[in-house]
Design an enzyme around this catalytic site. Structure first.
Site, PDB file in Angstrom:
ATOM      1  N   GLU A  53      36.916  27.199  38.847  1.00  0.00           N
ATOM      2  CA  GLU A  53      36.734  26.155  37.827  1.00  0.00           C
ATOM      3  C   GLU A  53      37.135  26.735  36.472  1.00  0.00           C
ATOM      4  OE1 GLU A  53      36.070  22.748  37.577  1.00  0.00           O
ATOM      5  OE2 GLU A  53      36.588  23.305  35.528  1.00  0.00           O
ATOM      6  N   GLY A  84      31.541  20.234  37.514  1.00  0.00           N
ATOM      7  CA  GLY A  84      31.287  18.795  37.689  1.00  0.00           C
ATOM      8  C   GLY A  84      32.464  17.948  37.236  1.00  0.00           C
ATOM      9  N   THR A 105      35.375  15.719  35.354  1.00  0.00           N
ATOM     10  CA  THR A 105      35.461  14.557  34.459  1.00  0.00           C
ATOM     11  C   THR A 105      34.224  13.672  34.532  1.00  0.00           C
ATOM     12  OG1 THR A 105      37.833  14.557  34.897  1.00  0.00           O
ATOM     13  CG2 THR A 105      36.934  12.606  33.826  1.00  0.00           C
ATOM     14  N   HIS A 111      14.688 -14.420  45.962  1.00  0.00           N
ATOM     15  CA  HIS A 111      14.682 -15.195  44.718  1.00  0.00           C
ATOM     16  C   HIS A 111      13.711 -14.558  43.729  1.00  0.00           C
ATOM     17  CE1 HIS A 111      14.632 -18.574  41.968  1.00  0.00           C
ATOM     18  NE2 HIS A 111      13.305 -18.478  41.957  1.00  0.00           N
TER      19      HIS A 111
HETATM   20  C1  LIG Z   1      35.939   7.747  30.242  1.00  0.00           C
HETATM   21  C2  LIG Z   1      35.924   7.705  31.758  1.00  0.00           C
HETATM   22  C3  LIG Z   1      34.981   6.952  32.399  1.00  0.00           C
HETATM   23  C4  LIG Z   1      34.949   6.895  33.781  1.00  0.00           C
HETATM   24  N1  LIG Z   1      34.005   6.127  34.380  1.00  0.00           N
HETATM   25  C5  LIG Z   1      33.981   6.049  35.729  1.00  0.00           C
HETATM   26  C6  LIG Z   1      32.990   5.285  36.379  1.00  0.00           C
HETATM   27  O1  LIG Z   1      32.144   4.672  35.751  1.00  0.00           O
HETATM   28  N2  LIG Z   1      32.987   5.254  37.723  1.00  0.00           N
HETATM   29  C7  LIG Z   1      33.921   5.936  38.453  1.00  0.00           C
HETATM   30  O2  LIG Z   1      33.870   5.875  39.691  1.00  0.00           O
HETATM   31  N3  LIG Z   1      34.867   6.675  37.864  1.00  0.00           N
HETATM   32  C8  LIG Z   1      34.925   6.752  36.518  1.00  0.00           C
HETATM   33  N4  LIG Z   1      35.864   7.532  35.928  1.00  0.00           N
HETATM   34  C9  LIG Z   1      36.815   8.282  36.768  1.00  0.00           C
HETATM   35  C10 LIG Z   1      36.135   9.551  37.329  1.00  0.00           C
HETATM   36  O3  LIG Z   1      35.610  10.314  36.272  1.00  0.00           O
HETATM   37  C11 LIG Z   1      37.107  10.397  38.164  1.00  0.00           C
HETATM   38  O4  LIG Z   1      37.756   9.544  39.072  1.00  0.00           O
HETATM   39  C12 LIG Z   1      36.299  11.438  38.916  1.00  0.00           C
HETATM   40  O5  LIG Z   1      35.779  12.373  38.003  1.00  0.00           O
HETATM   41  C13 LIG Z   1      37.064  12.123  40.047  1.00  0.00           C
HETATM   42  O6  LIG Z   1      37.646  13.244  39.606  1.00  0.00           O
HETATM   43  P1  LIG Z   1      38.153  14.404  40.547  1.00  0.00           P
HETATM   44  O7  LIG Z   1      37.195  14.761  41.606  1.00  0.00           O
HETATM   45  O8  LIG Z   1      39.511  14.084  40.949  1.00  0.00           O
HETATM   46  O9  LIG Z   1      38.253  15.632  39.519  1.00  0.00           O
HETATM   47  P2  LIG Z   1      37.657  15.849  38.081  1.00  0.00           P
HETATM   48  O10 LIG Z   1      36.285  15.317  37.990  1.00  0.00           O
HETATM   49  O11 LIG Z   1      38.640  15.426  37.075  1.00  0.00           O
HETATM   50  O12 LIG Z   1      37.514  17.428  38.054  1.00  0.00           O
HETATM   51  C14 LIG Z   1      38.597  18.291  38.131  1.00  0.00           C
HETATM   52  C15 LIG Z   1      38.120  19.687  37.775  1.00  0.00           C
HETATM   53  O13 LIG Z   1      39.191  20.602  38.022  1.00  0.00           O
HETATM   54  C16 LIG Z   1      39.216  21.563  36.982  1.00  0.00           C
HETATM   55  N5  LIG Z   1      40.570  22.093  36.925  1.00  0.00           N
HETATM   56  C17 LIG Z   1      41.719  21.423  36.644  1.00  0.00           C
HETATM   57  N6  LIG Z   1      42.773  22.245  36.753  1.00  0.00           N
HETATM   58  C18 LIG Z   1      42.298  23.458  37.100  1.00  0.00           C
HETATM   59  C19 LIG Z   1      42.896  24.723  37.348  1.00  0.00           C
HETATM   60  N7  LIG Z   1      44.205  24.871  37.295  1.00  0.00           N
HETATM   61  N8  LIG Z   1      42.102  25.756  37.665  1.00  0.00           N
HETATM   62  C20 LIG Z   1      40.755  25.583  37.762  1.00  0.00           C
HETATM   63  N9  LIG Z   1      40.132  24.420  37.545  1.00  0.00           N
HETATM   64  C21 LIG Z   1      40.885  23.378  37.220  1.00  0.00           C
HETATM   65  C22 LIG Z   1      38.831  20.765  35.749  1.00  0.00           C
HETATM   66  O14 LIG Z   1      38.327  21.602  34.733  1.00  0.00           O
HETATM   67  C23 LIG Z   1      37.753  19.839  36.305  1.00  0.00           C
HETATM   68  O15 LIG Z   1      36.481  20.418  36.197  1.00  0.00           O
HETATM   69  C24 LIG Z   1      35.906   7.628  34.538  1.00  0.00           C
HETATM   70  C25 LIG Z   1      36.862   8.412  33.885  1.00  0.00           C
HETATM   71  C26 LIG Z   1      36.878   8.453  32.511  1.00  0.00           C
HETATM   72  C27 LIG Z   1      37.910   9.309  31.836  1.00  0.00           C
END
Ligand SMILES: Cc1cc2nc3c(=O)[nH]c(=O)nc-3n(C[C@H](O)[C@H](O)[C@H](O)COP(=O)(O)OP(=O)(O)OC[C@H]3O[C@@H](n4cnc5c(N)ncnc54)[C@H](O)[C@@H]3O)c2cc1C
Length: 458
Positions: free
Chosen positions: A33, A38, A40, A440
């Site tokens: 990481e 955790g 996004t 209801h």
């Molecule tokens: C403002 C906002 C609101 C949202 N609200 C919702 C919601 O209400 N409901 C919903 O279902 N979804 C929501 N989403 C979308 C949701 O956050 C993402 O779909 C979800 O986090 C899935 O992400 P993921 O598992 O693909 O990876 P992510 O959660 O993006 O995590 C990826 C991780 O990989 C790490 N990383 C990246 N590149 C590297 C590397 N080269 N080396 C080591 N680590 C790395 C990053 O630091 C990060 O910690 C929202 C998104 C945003 C931006």
């Protein structure tokens, strides 16, 4: 060189759960990481925004207190430092829980740093090269910042830097009238900012049906948000301590001058700095990693899960990616992405719960279909709560009687939509829920009623 059975890059919504499953199966796992555990959802997405939505709702309800017979002495104030502190406490609890669970997981080694492929099954992090038979990429995405002239010369905000805001922007200009932009727009309007939303498409959330877009635009405008659709941002510049945004709509040039600009125009995958070429992993033209129906990349032994594969853009789709991969790799239970039914919510107030096809998509299939709609004004629970904005819409295949999709824009729409979603997973005809007796007074009690009122889609 360190050897593992599996390397997981990124701790988003699928990586940590997969690490736990792999370790439980006796595998030696490395997790990498580069920033916040955790990812996004926990740090800059779902969790903090929904915490802010809750603060904004509290402010909104407090202002409406008189309608409910509640008297509050004096005007409603917003303590932005307290709002941010609450948001940080909620997100921080989740982040620390993910971090602790991985760092104390026996059989799992956590590396903090940027991971980059140096060869097919070799990943460099800090000064080490890790090697494993299997690599799972869970790197997620980030805000996409378009090449608008002048944007790089002003201090614009994204969903990530919005997390540090502990003051009230006097006038927030939101570039992008879709899911992320609209949540922030309503949040900050309710906190007390002047808010302008600029959307290129002729209507907000253009992927939704027109009646949904129109209803959302109407309640946002009613709250005082300046919604500009069909408007292209053609330039941004600093003007004293304000930021001027030039827009072109219907051939006319106009200018919106705000104090802060939020860029919410789309997302891009974190795949540009991952050394994918060194491993020969194929991406599409937008940088999303190409995967098959079981999330395997073109390189055997390497999977892409979560937002970076372009097959989903939500926490629940990323988590489902984990379930699919774990079932296929560990349980010999062949699961597929195409078994998943599209479902998501927009967390404005009222929220939009969505499942399956929109009405426009159903029309495009040309199949005979049935439709039922109900304004939230007819829903007793909504009436009792004084929250009657929006409507519910259900579409059914006339011949198979299976539900094709639904849009629930209204009180608890994000929850009630699961009645429809589960019916769709059960592949049950609509007549099953039509005969169910719901409680209801709830919003859900009107789903059977709506099924009894289906009419041909003209
Ligand atoms: C403002 C906002 C609101 C949202 N609200 C919702 C919601 O209400 N409901 C919903 O279902 N979804 C929501 N989403 C979308 C949701 O956050 C993402 O779909 C979800 O986090 C899935 O992400 P993921 O598992 O693909 O990876 P992510 O959660 O993006 O995590 C990826 C991780 O990989 C790490 N990383 C990246 N590149 C590297 C590397 N080269 N080396 C080591 N680590 C790395 C990053 O630091 C990060 O910690 C929202 C998104 C945003 C931006």
């Amino acid at each position: 060189m360190s050897d593992y059975d599996a390397i997981i890059i990124g701790t988003g919504q699928s990586g940590p759960s997969l690490a736990r499953r792999l370790v439980a199966a006796g595998q030696k796992v490395a997790v990498v990481e580069r920033k916040f555990f955790g990812g996004t959802c926990v740090n800059t997405g779902c969790t903090p925004t929904k915490t802010l939505v809750a603060s904004a709702y509290a402010a909104h309800l407090a202002r409406r207190g008189g309608e409910y017979g509640v008297t509050i002495g004096g005007p409603i104030g917003i303590d932005m430092k307290a709002v941010k502190a609450r948001k940080d406490a909620v997100a921080g609890t989740s982040r620390r829980a993910v971090e602790r669970s991985l760092k104390t997981l026996e059989g799992c080694t956590v590396y903090e740093g940027h991971a980059r492929f140096v060869a097919e099954k070799q990943v460099a992090v800090n000064d080490r090269v890790l090697e494993a038979e299997r690599v799972f990429i869970n790197v997620g995405g980030r805000a996409s910042v378009p090449p608008i002239p002048g944007l790089d010369q002003v201090p614009y905000l994204t969903n990530s830097s919005m997390m540090d805001v502990d003051f009230l922007p006097s006038h927030l200009v939101v570039l992008g009238g879709s899911y992320i932009g609209l949540e922030f727009a309503q949040i900050y309007r309710r906190f007390g900012s002047e808010v302008t939303v600029i959307e290129l498409a002729p209507r907000l959330i253009p992927r939704e049906d027109e009646d949904v877009s129109d209803a959302v635009a109407a309640f946002l405008r009613e709250e005082g948000i300046d919604v500009r659709v069909g408007s292209e941002v053609i330039g941004v510049k600093q003007q004293g301590n304000r930021i001027a945004v030039d827009i072109r709509s219907a051939g006319t040039i106009a200018q919106v001058v705000g104090t802060h600009v939020l860029v919410a125009i789309g997302r891009r995958p974190n795949t540009d700095d991952l050394g994918l070429d060194r491993a020969g992993i194929a991406t599409d033209p937008r940088g999303y990693i190409e995967v098959d129906d079981q999330l395997r990349t073109n390189v055997p032994g390497i999977w892409a899960i979560g937002d970076c594969n372009g097959r989903g853009a939500f926490t629940h789709t990323s988590y489902n990616d984990f379930e699919i991969v774990a079932a296929n790799v560990l349980d010999n239970d062949q699961r597929h992405v195409t078994d998943r039914i599209t479902a998501y919510a927009l967390y404005t107030d009222p929220p939009l719960g969505r499942v399956g096809m929109t009405e426009a998509e159903v029309r495009r299939t040309g199949k005979p279909a049935l439709i039922s709609t109900m304004p939230m004004e007819n829903v007793s629970r909504a009436f009792e709560k004084g929250e009657t904005k929006g409507f519910m819409k259900i579409l059914v295949d006339r011949d198979s009687q299976h539900i094709l999709g639904a849009s629930f824009l209204g009180l608890a729409g994000d929850e009630v939509i699961h009645v429809i979603l589960d019916m769709m997973y059960a592949k049950a005809p609509y007549t099953v829920v039509q005969r169910a007796v719901h409680i209801h007074p709830t919003v859900s009690e009107f789903v059977p009623t709506m099924m009894g009122d289906l009419k041909p889609l003209q």
